[in-house]
Design a protein around this motif. Structure first.
Motif, PDB file in Angstrom:
ATOM      1  N   LEU A   1      -7.313  45.747 -34.865  1.00 59.07           N
ATOM      2  CA  LEU A   1      -7.098  47.278 -34.395  1.00 59.07           C
ATOM      3  C   LEU A   1      -6.926  47.193 -32.919  1.00 59.07           C
ATOM      4  O   LEU A   1      -5.796  47.771 -32.618  1.00 59.07           O
ATOM      5  CB  LEU A   1      -8.000  48.130 -34.806  1.00 59.07           C
ATOM      6  CG  LEU A   1      -8.563  48.332 -36.426  1.00 59.07           C
ATOM      7  CD1 LEU A   1      -9.602  49.513 -36.486  1.00 59.07           C
ATOM      8  CD2 LEU A   1      -7.285  48.808 -37.050  1.00 59.07           C
ATOM      9  N   GLY A   2      -7.476  46.413 -32.202  1.00 56.84           N
ATOM     10  CA  GLY A   2      -7.304  46.547 -30.518  1.00 56.84           C
ATOM     11  C   GLY A   2      -5.944  45.846 -30.274  1.00 56.84           C
ATOM     12  O   GLY A   2      -5.265  46.499 -29.465  1.00 56.84           O
ATOM     13  N   ALA A   3      -5.516  44.849 -31.027  1.00 55.08           N
ATOM     14  CA  ALA A   3      -4.478  44.161 -30.688  1.00 55.08           C
ATOM     15  C   ALA A   3      -3.110  45.019 -31.321  1.00 55.08           C
ATOM     16  O   ALA A   3      -2.108  45.059 -30.164  1.00 55.08           O
ATOM     17  CB  ALA A   3      -4.093  42.963 -31.559  1.00 55.08           C
TER      18      ALA A   3
ATOM     19  N   VAL B   1      -9.656  45.996 -21.100  1.00 52.31           N
ATOM     20  CA  VAL B   1     -10.649  45.522 -20.769  1.00 52.31           C
ATOM     21  C   VAL B   1     -11.861  45.504 -22.034  1.00 52.31           C
ATOM     22  O   VAL B   1     -12.248  44.377 -22.115  1.00 52.31           O
ATOM     23  CB  VAL B   1     -11.518  46.271 -19.664  1.00 52.31           C
ATOM     24  CG1 VAL B   1     -12.678  45.977 -19.656  1.00 52.31           C
ATOM     25  CG2 VAL B   1     -10.698  46.071 -18.310  1.00 52.31           C
ATOM     26  N   LEU B   2     -11.571  46.593 -22.851  1.00 53.99           N
ATOM     27  CA  LEU B   2     -12.436  46.610 -24.002  1.00 53.99           C
ATOM     28  C   LEU B   2     -12.049  45.669 -24.959  1.00 53.99           C
ATOM     29  O   LEU B   2     -12.682  44.746 -25.529  1.00 53.99           O
ATOM     30  CB  LEU B   2     -12.547  47.998 -24.705  1.00 53.99           C
ATOM     31  CG  LEU B   2     -13.326  49.022 -23.974  1.00 53.99           C
ATOM     32  CD1 LEU B   2     -12.788  50.508 -24.496  1.00 53.99           C
ATOM     33  CD2 LEU B   2     -14.669  48.939 -23.947  1.00 53.99           C
ATOM     34  N   VAL B   3     -10.771  45.506 -25.258  1.00 53.25           N
ATOM     35  CA  VAL B   3     -10.183  44.422 -26.172  1.00 53.25           C
ATOM     36  C   VAL B   3     -10.585  43.068 -25.673  1.00 53.25           C
ATOM     37  O   VAL B   3     -10.847  42.214 -26.262  1.00 53.25           O
ATOM     38  CB  VAL B   3      -8.717  44.757 -26.446  1.00 53.25           C
ATOM     39  CG1 VAL B   3      -8.212  43.309 -26.836  1.00 53.25           C
ATOM     40  CG2 VAL B   3      -8.419  45.820 -27.169  1.00 53.25           C
ATOM     41  N   LYS B   4     -10.470  42.733 -24.501  1.00 49.14           N
ATOM     42  CA  LYS B   4     -10.655  41.456 -24.063  1.00 49.14           C
ATOM     43  C   LYS B   4     -12.270  41.111 -24.086  1.00 49.14           C
ATOM     44  O   LYS B   4     -12.622  40.121 -24.533  1.00 49.14           O
ATOM     45  CB  LYS B   4     -10.390  41.313 -22.390  1.00 49.14           C
ATOM     46  CG  LYS B   4     -10.909  40.076 -21.794  1.00 49.14           C
ATOM     47  CD  LYS B   4     -10.115  39.765 -20.425  1.00 49.14           C
ATOM     48  CE  LYS B   4     -10.658  38.288 -19.970  1.00 49.14           C
ATOM     49  NZ  LYS B   4     -10.029  37.931 -18.883  1.00 49.14           N
ATOM     50  N   CYS B   5     -12.990  42.035 -23.630  1.00 52.11           N
ATOM     51  CA  CYS B   5     -14.569  41.990 -24.106  1.00 52.11           C
ATOM     52  C   CYS B   5     -14.713  41.763 -25.281  1.00 52.11           C
ATOM     53  O   CYS B   5     -15.596  40.850 -25.876  1.00 52.11           O
ATOM     54  CB  CYS B   5     -15.437  43.064 -23.561  1.00 52.11           C
ATOM     55  SG  CYS B   5     -15.459  43.203 -21.561  1.00 52.11           S
TER      56      CYS B   5
ATOM     57  N   VAL C   1     -16.962  36.651 -18.749  1.00 51.22           N
ATOM     58  CA  VAL C   1     -15.737  36.753 -19.297  1.00 51.22           C
ATOM     59  C   VAL C   1     -14.567  37.255 -18.230  1.00 51.22           C
ATOM     60  O   VAL C   1     -13.570  37.434 -18.669  1.00 51.22           O
ATOM     61  CB  VAL C   1     -15.468  37.286 -20.717  1.00 51.22           C
ATOM     62  CG1 VAL C   1     -16.425  36.781 -21.706  1.00 51.22           C
ATOM     63  CG2 VAL C   1     -15.558  38.889 -20.616  1.00 51.22           C
ATOM     64  N   GLY C   2     -15.057  37.479 -17.119  1.00 49.89           N
ATOM     65  CA  GLY C   2     -14.103  37.752 -15.929  1.00 49.89           C
ATOM     66  C   GLY C   2     -13.760  39.528 -15.967  1.00 49.89           C
ATOM     67  O   GLY C   2     -12.908  39.933 -15.543  1.00 49.89           O
TER      68      GLY C   2
END
Lengths: 198, 275
Positions: free
Chosen positions: A188-190, B87-91, B163-164
């Protein structure tokens, strides 16, 4: 055919209801794809290869985005149905998204979605009878259980780049219910970030 | 799921916010009306549902600011929504406990994310400290629960830094305590009355977050959190070292950050302009 489901998504106008049908053992995939390529309006559906779908939420999120973009007048592809297929994609390549998520001649599990709009209203009963002649396959209920048996997890992981190098977090094999849910969250995020520039 | 036979009530009249502040998508029907949870300087936070009535979500809406030039306003809003979502997706991808991103519309100024159950650390901690005072327990004793919480906070922050990502606004209001998922209790108690400091730490509100691996930025994150503890829970301040110990073990390079933190403490959050 009682297996056609009609859904009213949260926070979309009631005028835009969603009809969904799921099939296995599809026999006429090549023919259906041909109708799409020719732009045959009798076959204006989102025809999705169900093997790259992990859950109901996954599919419905694509519908939500496409209808939201339709309402905002910013479709990137031909119509709301092709936009649903494109909305599944993590990147901006439209033709690639059709190859990955759309129906292919080899498709055996099909997820069919039809959006009813004020300019093109579709009643469940009309659609149901139309589909029974157009689609040659076994209709099954649109549930997470059914979808789960069709998913090609390896392919999904590849498309959404879910193999984090070095592990990072937990394993995301998608084998247990919890891993599958986590996979869905990442997908979903992607999808939401597709087209994000600046 | 069947089509609802009764059209849902108009939503606008049921919310506590003014209709003008409601993002357009929340004016479309839903089974339960959206609920205004909190309001900051930049954004409104609603509890609502995404796709299905059974899936709760948090919707963060950044209304346009009338005092800004319209073109600048749209650009800033877009930029901030996307920055927070990235940022949320990366985390999430790297296994840092944060809410998942469900959907967004940067032009309309909203971001729809996973609803996190539980309560923020600030509330739980104050409740715990109050109960302890009432029970007449001396400070400095029976603190295992608190020590454990501080450790979990340190590890969560360290994981994020590792994770940066730096958060930019680490306070006890931006740390959630989510009830342990079934099966991962690993020895944690959860009987009533006890265990109000129990739960998994989930980091929230990444509105000021950025992607950075600079020790300086990381140290400022820790400094801000230290100060937040100091000002809102002075009685918990003595346990900050527990948090920093856990932080120090959480990623490679954490000890360098702790060294840097000492510098930051000496001079405050802002870097000296005198070179």
């Amino acid at each position: 055919m009682a297996l056609l489901q009609t859904v009213q998504l949260e926070h979309l106008p009631q005028s835009h209801s969603i009809h969904i049908a799921l099939y296995r053992n599809l026999q006429n995939a090549a023919f259906l794809q041909q109708q799409l390529l020719e732009g045959n309006t009798d076959y204006e559906y989102a025809l999705i290869d169900a093997s790259v779908i992990v859950s109901k939420i996954h599919a419905l999120a694509a519908v939500y985005r496409a209808v939201n973009d339709l309402l905002a007048n910013r479709l990137r592809s031909r119509n709301v149905h092709s936009e649903i297929v494109f909305s599944l994609s993590p990147n901006n390549n439209i033709s690639e998204s059709f190859r990955r998520f759309g129906i292919q001649p080899t498709t055996t599990s099909l997820l069919l979605i039809k959006v009813s709009t004020p300019t093109s209203e579709t009643s469940p009963s009309d659609l149901s009878s139309r589909l029974s002649t157009q689609i040659q396959g076994d209709a099954v209920p649109f549930t997470d259980e059914e979808i789960g048996t069709m998913t090609d997890l390896g392919r999904v992981r590849k498309i959404y780049k879910l193999n984090v190098p070095g592990g990072g977090g937990k394993k995301k094999d998608g084998n247990t219910a919890e891993e599958r849910r986590e996979m869905e969250m990442l997908i979903l995020g992607a999808m939401a970030l597709r087209g994000a520039t600046n | 799921m069947e089509t609802p036979t009764v059209p849902p009530e108009p939503i606008v009249s049921q919310t506590s916010s003014t209709p003008a502040n409601l993002p357009q998508i929340l004016t479309y029907p839903s089974k339960t009306p959206p609920q205004l949870i909190t309001q900051g300087a930049e954004a409104l936070l609603y509890k609502s549902t995404y796709l299905l009535p059974t899936l709760p979500c948090a919707l963060k809406y950044r209304p346009s600011k009338p005092y800004r030039h319209p073109i600048l306003d749209v650009r800033l809003t877009k930029h901030r929504i996307l920055a927070e979502a990235r940022v949320l997706v990366k985390c999430r991808k790297e296994g840092v406990p944060v809410p998942a991103v469900y959907a967004l519309d940067e032009s309309k100024g909203w971001l729809c994310i996973e609803w996190i159950e539980g309560e923020v650390v600030r509330i739980r901690l104050n409740e715990w400290l109050r109960r302890r005072k009432e029970a007449g327990t001396e400070e400095g004793s029976e603190e295992e629960e608190l020590v454990d919480l501080m450790g979990r906070i340190g590890s969560a922050v360290g994981k994020m830094h590792g994770v940066g990502i730096v958060h930019g606004d680490l306070t006890t209001s931006n740390l959630m305590l989510r009830p342990w998922a079934k099966g991962v209790m690993n020895g944690h108690s959860s009987e009533d009355g006890k265990g109000i400091l129990e739960g998994e730490i989930v980091l929230i509100d990444f509105g000021l977050a950025s992607q950075s691996t600079a020790d300086e930025d990381r140290a400022v994150d820790l400094y801000v959190l230290e100060r937040a503890f100091g000002s809102t829970h002075p009685r918990a301040e003595s346990l900050l070292k527990e948090m920093l110990t856990a932080y120090g073990k959480s990623f490679k390079g954490a000890n360098v950050v702790l060294k840097k933190l000492e510098d930051v403490r000496m001079r405050g959050r802002k870097r000296s302009m005198l070179g």
